[in-house]
Motif scaffolding. Sequence first.
Motif, short mmCIF file in Angstrom:
data_model
loop_
_atom_site.label_atom_id
_atom_site.label_comp_id
_atom_site.label_asym_id
_atom_site.label_seq_id
_atom_site.Cartn_x
_atom_site.Cartn_y
_atom_site.Cartn_z
N SER A 1 41.46 40.73 58.16
CA SER A 1 40.48 40.12 57.26
C SER A 1 40.12 41.09 56.14
CB SER A 1 39.23 39.69 58.03
OG SER A 1 38.56 40.82 58.55
N ARG A 2 40.02 42.36 56.45
CA ARG A 2 39.76 43.37 55.42
C ARG A 2 40.94 43.45 54.47
NH1 ARG A 2 40.38 49.46 56.05
NH2 ARG A 2 41.46 48.65 57.84
N THR A 3 42.14 43.46 55.00
CA THR A 3 43.35 43.49 54.17
C THR A 3 43.46 42.22 53.35
OG1 THR A 3 44.44 44.81 55.88
CG2 THR A 3 45.84 43.80 54.21
N GLN A 4 43.12 41.09 53.97
CA GLN A 4 43.17 39.82 53.25
C GLN A 4 42.15 39.80 52.13
OE1 GLN A 4 45.49 37.46 53.80
NE2 GLN A 4 44.71 36.42 52.00
N ARG A 5 40.96 40.36 52.37
CA ARG A 5 39.95 40.43 51.31
C ARG A 5 40.42 41.31 50.16
NH1 ARG A 5 35.67 42.99 53.75
NH2 ARG A 5 36.33 42.59 55.86
N GLN A 6 41.05 42.43 50.49
CA GLN A 6 41.58 43.30 49.43
C GLN A 6 42.68 42.59 48.65
OE1 GLN A 6 42.86 46.75 51.61
NE2 GLN A 6 40.91 47.82 51.35
N LEU A 7 43.54 41.89 49.35
CA LEU A 7 44.61 41.14 48.69
C LEU A 7 44.03 40.05 47.79
CD1 LEU A 7 47.66 40.70 48.40
CD2 LEU A 7 47.52 39.13 50.33
N ASP A 8 43.01 39.34 48.28
CA ASP A 8 42.38 38.30 47.47
C ASP A 8 41.71 38.90 46.24
OD1 ASP A 8 43.23 36.41 49.26
OD2 ASP A 8 41.30 36.28 50.33
N ASP A 9 41.07 40.06 46.41
CA ASP A 9 40.43 40.74 45.28
C ASP A 9 41.45 41.15 44.24
OD1 ASP A 9 38.27 41.97 43.85
OD2 ASP A 9 39.00 43.91 44.61
N ILE A 10 42.57 41.71 44.67
CA ILE A 10 43.63 42.12 43.75
C ILE A 10 44.21 40.90 43.04
CG2 ILE A 10 45.96 43.09 43.64
CD1 ILE A 10 45.08 45.06 45.84
N GLN A 11 44.41 39.81 43.77
CA GLN A 11 44.93 38.58 43.16
C GLN A 11 43.96 38.03 42.13
OE1 GLN A 11 48.00 37.24 43.76
NE2 GLN A 11 47.56 35.86 42.08
N GLU A 12 42.68 38.09 42.43
CA GLU A 12 41.66 37.60 41.49
C GLU A 12 41.64 38.46 40.23
OE1 GLU A 12 36.83 37.37 41.39
OE2 GLU A 12 37.85 36.91 43.28
N ARG A 13 41.74 39.77 40.38
CA ARG A 13 41.77 40.66 39.22
C ARG A 13 43.02 40.42 38.39
NH1 ARG A 13 40.66 46.05 42.21
NH2 ARG A 13 42.44 46.66 40.95
N PHE A 14 44.14 40.18 39.06
CA PHE A 14 45.39 39.91 38.33
C PHE A 14 45.30 38.60 37.56
CE2 PHE A 14 49.73 38.08 38.29
CZ PHE A 14 50.33 39.02 37.46
N ASP A 15 44.75 37.57 38.18
CA ASP A 15 44.57 36.29 37.48
C ASP A 15 43.65 36.44 36.29
OD1 ASP A 15 46.25 35.09 39.30
OD2 ASP A 15 44.63 34.27 40.54
N SER A 16 42.59 37.21 36.46
CA SER A 16 41.66 37.46 35.36
C SER A 16 42.36 38.19 34.22
CB SER A 16 40.47 38.28 35.87
OG SER A 16 39.66 38.67 34.80
N TYR A 17 43.17 39.18 34.56
CA TYR A 17 43.91 39.93 33.54
C TYR A 17 44.88 39.01 32.79
CZ TYR A 17 47.23 43.19 31.49
OH TYR A 17 48.05 43.85 30.61
N GLN A 18 45.57 38.15 33.52
CA GLN A 18 46.50 37.22 32.86
C GLN A 18 45.75 36.30 31.91
OE1 GLN A 18 48.63 35.38 36.16
NE2 GLN A 18 50.48 36.46 35.55
N ASN A 19 44.59 35.82 32.32
CA ASN A 19 43.79 34.97 31.44
C ASN A 19 43.35 35.72 30.19
OD1 ASN A 19 44.02 32.72 33.07
ND2 ASN A 19 42.17 33.20 34.23
N GLU A 20 42.96 36.98 30.34
CA GLU A 20 42.57 37.79 29.18
C GLU A 20 43.74 37.98 28.23
OE1 GLU A 20 40.44 41.47 29.84
OE2 GLU A 20 39.63 40.67 31.70
N VAL A 21 44.94 38.21 28.76
CA VAL A 21 46.12 38.39 27.91
C VAL A 21 46.42 37.11 27.13
CG1 VAL A 21 48.62 38.75 27.95
CG2 VAL A 21 47.14 40.24 29.28
N VAL A 22 46.36 35.97 27.81
CA VAL A 22 46.62 34.70 27.14
C VAL A 22 45.57 34.46 26.05
CG1 VAL A 22 46.61 32.20 27.49
CG2 VAL A 22 47.86 33.67 29.06
N THR A 23 44.31 34.72 26.36
CA THR A 23 43.24 34.54 25.38
C THR A 23 43.44 35.46 24.19
OG1 THR A 23 41.72 33.96 27.16
CG2 THR A 23 40.74 34.60 25.07
N HIS A 24 43.81 36.71 24.45
CA HIS A 24 44.03 37.67 23.36
C HIS A 24 45.13 37.20 22.42
CE1 HIS A 24 44.78 41.43 21.25
NE2 HIS A 24 46.05 41.32 21.62
#
Length: 144
Positions: free
Chosen positions: A35-58
Amino acid sequence: MEHSLLVWLLPTLALVVGVAIGFLIARVAPNAAPSRTQRQLDDIQERFDSYQNEVVTHFNSTANLVKKLTQSYQEVQDHLAEGANRLALDEQTRQRLLASLHADAAQAPRERLTPPRDQEPPRDYAPKTPNSPGMLDEHYGLKK
Protein backbone atom coordinates in the motif's frame (compact mmCIF):
# COMPACT_ATOMS: atom_id res chain seq x y z
CA MET A 1 17.56 -46.09 16.07
CA GLU A 2 15.26 -43.95 18.14
CA HIS A 3 18.04 -41.43 18.56
CA SER A 4 18.66 -41.09 14.78
CA LEU A 5 14.89 -40.68 14.19
CA LEU A 6 14.82 -37.87 16.71
CA VAL A 7 17.82 -36.21 15.01
CA TRP A 8 15.89 -36.09 11.70
CA LEU A 9 12.42 -35.47 13.07
CA LEU A 10 13.16 -32.34 15.14
CA PRO A 11 14.87 -30.34 12.32
CA THR A 12 12.15 -31.40 9.87
CA LEU A 13 9.43 -30.37 12.29
CA ALA A 14 11.24 -27.05 12.94
CA LEU A 15 11.46 -26.48 9.19
CA VAL A 16 7.72 -27.10 8.71
CA VAL A 17 6.83 -24.80 11.62
CA GLY A 18 9.24 -22.14 10.27
CA VAL A 19 7.71 -22.32 6.80
CA ALA A 20 4.21 -22.03 8.29
CA ILE A 21 5.18 -19.01 10.42
CA GLY A 22 6.95 -17.43 7.46
CA PHE A 23 3.89 -17.98 5.28
CA LEU A 24 1.63 -16.33 7.87
CA ILE A 25 3.97 -13.36 8.28
CA ALA A 26 4.26 -13.00 4.51
CA ARG A 27 0.45 -12.90 4.21
CA VAL A 28 0.01 -10.30 6.95
CA ALA A 29 3.09 -8.05 6.52
CA PRO A 30 2.99 -7.28 2.77
CA ASN A 31 -0.34 -5.49 3.17
CA ALA A 32 1.51 -2.53 4.68
CA ALA A 33 4.41 -2.42 2.19
CA PRO A 34 2.45 -2.68 -1.08
CA SER A 35 0.00 0.00 0.00
CA ARG A 36 2.91 2.35 0.72
CA THR A 37 4.52 1.42 -2.60
CA GLN A 38 1.17 1.78 -4.34
CA ARG A 39 0.72 5.24 -2.80
CA GLN A 40 4.18 6.27 -3.99
CA LEU A 41 3.42 4.93 -7.46
CA ASP A 42 0.10 6.78 -7.54
CA ASP A 43 1.82 9.98 -6.40
CA ILE A 44 4.48 9.67 -9.12
CA GLN A 45 1.78 8.96 -11.73
CA GLU A 46 -0.19 12.01 -10.59
CA ARG A 47 2.90 14.23 -10.80
CA PHE A 48 3.69 12.86 -14.26
CA ASP A 49 0.14 13.53 -15.48
CA SER A 50 0.33 17.04 -14.06
CA TYR A 51 3.65 17.63 -15.83
CA GLN A 52 2.23 16.41 -19.13
CA ASN A 53 -0.72 18.77 -18.76
CA GLU A 54 1.64 21.67 -18.05
CA VAL A 55 3.68 20.85 -21.17
CA VAL A 56 0.56 20.71 -23.35
CA THR A 57 -0.69 24.01 -21.88
CA HIS A 58 2.71 25.64 -22.42
CA PHE A 59 2.91 24.67 -26.08
CA ASN A 60 -0.71 25.66 -26.72
CA SER A 61 -0.13 29.12 -25.25
CA THR A 62 3.15 29.42 -27.19
CA ALA A 63 1.33 28.56 -30.42
CA ASN A 64 -1.35 31.16 -29.65
CA LEU A 65 1.27 33.82 -28.92
CA VAL A 66 3.13 33.07 -32.15
CA LYS A 67 -0.16 33.28 -34.04
CA LYS A 68 -0.87 36.69 -32.46
CA LEU A 69 2.66 37.83 -33.31
CA THR A 70 2.19 36.80 -36.94
CA GLN A 71 -1.14 38.60 -37.09
CA SER A 72 0.39 41.74 -35.56
CA TYR A 73 3.23 41.64 -38.05
CA GLN A 74 0.74 41.30 -40.90
CA GLU A 75 -1.28 44.23 -39.52
CA VAL A 76 1.88 46.39 -39.39
CA GLN A 77 2.72 45.39 -42.97
CA ASP A 78 -0.81 46.27 -44.11
CA HIS A 79 -0.68 49.58 -42.23
CA LEU A 80 2.63 50.52 -43.86
CA ALA A 81 1.36 49.54 -47.31
CA GLU A 82 -1.80 51.58 -46.80
CA GLY A 83 0.25 54.55 -45.59
CA ALA A 84 2.54 54.28 -48.61
CA ASN A 85 -0.47 54.25 -50.93
CA ARG A 86 -2.21 57.13 -49.16
CA LEU A 87 0.72 59.39 -48.28
CA ALA A 88 3.07 59.03 -51.26
CA LEU A 89 3.06 62.16 -53.39
CA ASP A 90 3.61 60.53 -56.75
CA GLU A 91 3.45 57.07 -58.32
CA GLN A 92 7.24 56.61 -58.44
CA THR A 93 7.63 57.26 -54.70
CA ARG A 94 4.68 54.98 -53.96
CA GLN A 95 6.24 52.15 -56.01
CA ARG A 96 9.61 52.60 -54.29
CA LEU A 97 8.01 52.49 -50.83
CA LEU A 98 5.98 49.40 -51.64
CA ALA A 99 8.98 47.65 -53.21
CA SER A 100 11.14 48.31 -50.14
CA LEU A 101 8.32 47.13 -47.89
CA HIS A 102 7.93 43.83 -49.75
CA ALA A 103 11.67 43.38 -50.34
CA ASP A 104 12.21 42.79 -46.61
CA ALA A 105 9.62 40.01 -46.57
CA ALA A 106 11.04 38.27 -49.65
CA GLN A 107 14.69 38.68 -48.67
CA ALA A 108 16.69 35.47 -48.87
CA PRO A 109 18.35 34.21 -45.68
CA ARG A 110 21.91 35.37 -45.22
CA GLU A 111 24.77 32.98 -45.78
CA ARG A 112 27.03 32.04 -42.91
CA LEU A 113 30.54 33.36 -42.83
CA THR A 114 33.18 30.72 -43.41
CA PRO A 115 36.89 31.01 -42.66
CA PRO A 116 39.26 31.28 -45.63
CA ARG A 117 40.20 27.90 -47.05
CA ASP A 118 43.80 28.71 -47.91
CA GLN A 119 44.75 29.64 -44.36
CA GLU A 120 46.96 27.06 -42.60
CA PRO A 121 46.75 26.44 -38.87
CA PRO A 122 49.77 27.55 -36.86
CA ARG A 123 52.61 25.07 -36.66
CA ASP A 124 54.27 24.01 -33.43
CA TYR A 125 57.68 23.71 -35.08
CA ALA A 126 59.98 25.93 -37.14
CA PRO A 127 59.77 25.32 -40.88
CA LYS A 128 62.90 23.86 -42.41
CA THR A 129 64.20 24.65 -45.87
CA PRO A 130 65.77 21.86 -47.92
CA ASN A 131 69.53 21.23 -47.38
CA SER A 132 69.64 23.19 -44.13
CA PRO A 133 70.13 21.74 -40.64
CA GLY A 134 67.00 21.18 -38.57
CA MET A 135 66.47 22.56 -35.06
CA LEU A 136 67.73 19.36 -33.46
CA ASP A 137 70.99 19.40 -35.37
CA GLU A 138 74.01 20.23 -33.15
CA HIS A 139 75.21 22.89 -35.61
CA TYR A 140 71.80 24.64 -35.85
CA GLY A 141 72.02 28.37 -35.26
CA LEU A 142 75.82 28.45 -35.15
CA LYS A 143 77.67 30.63 -37.59
CA LYS A 144 80.57 29.11 -39.41
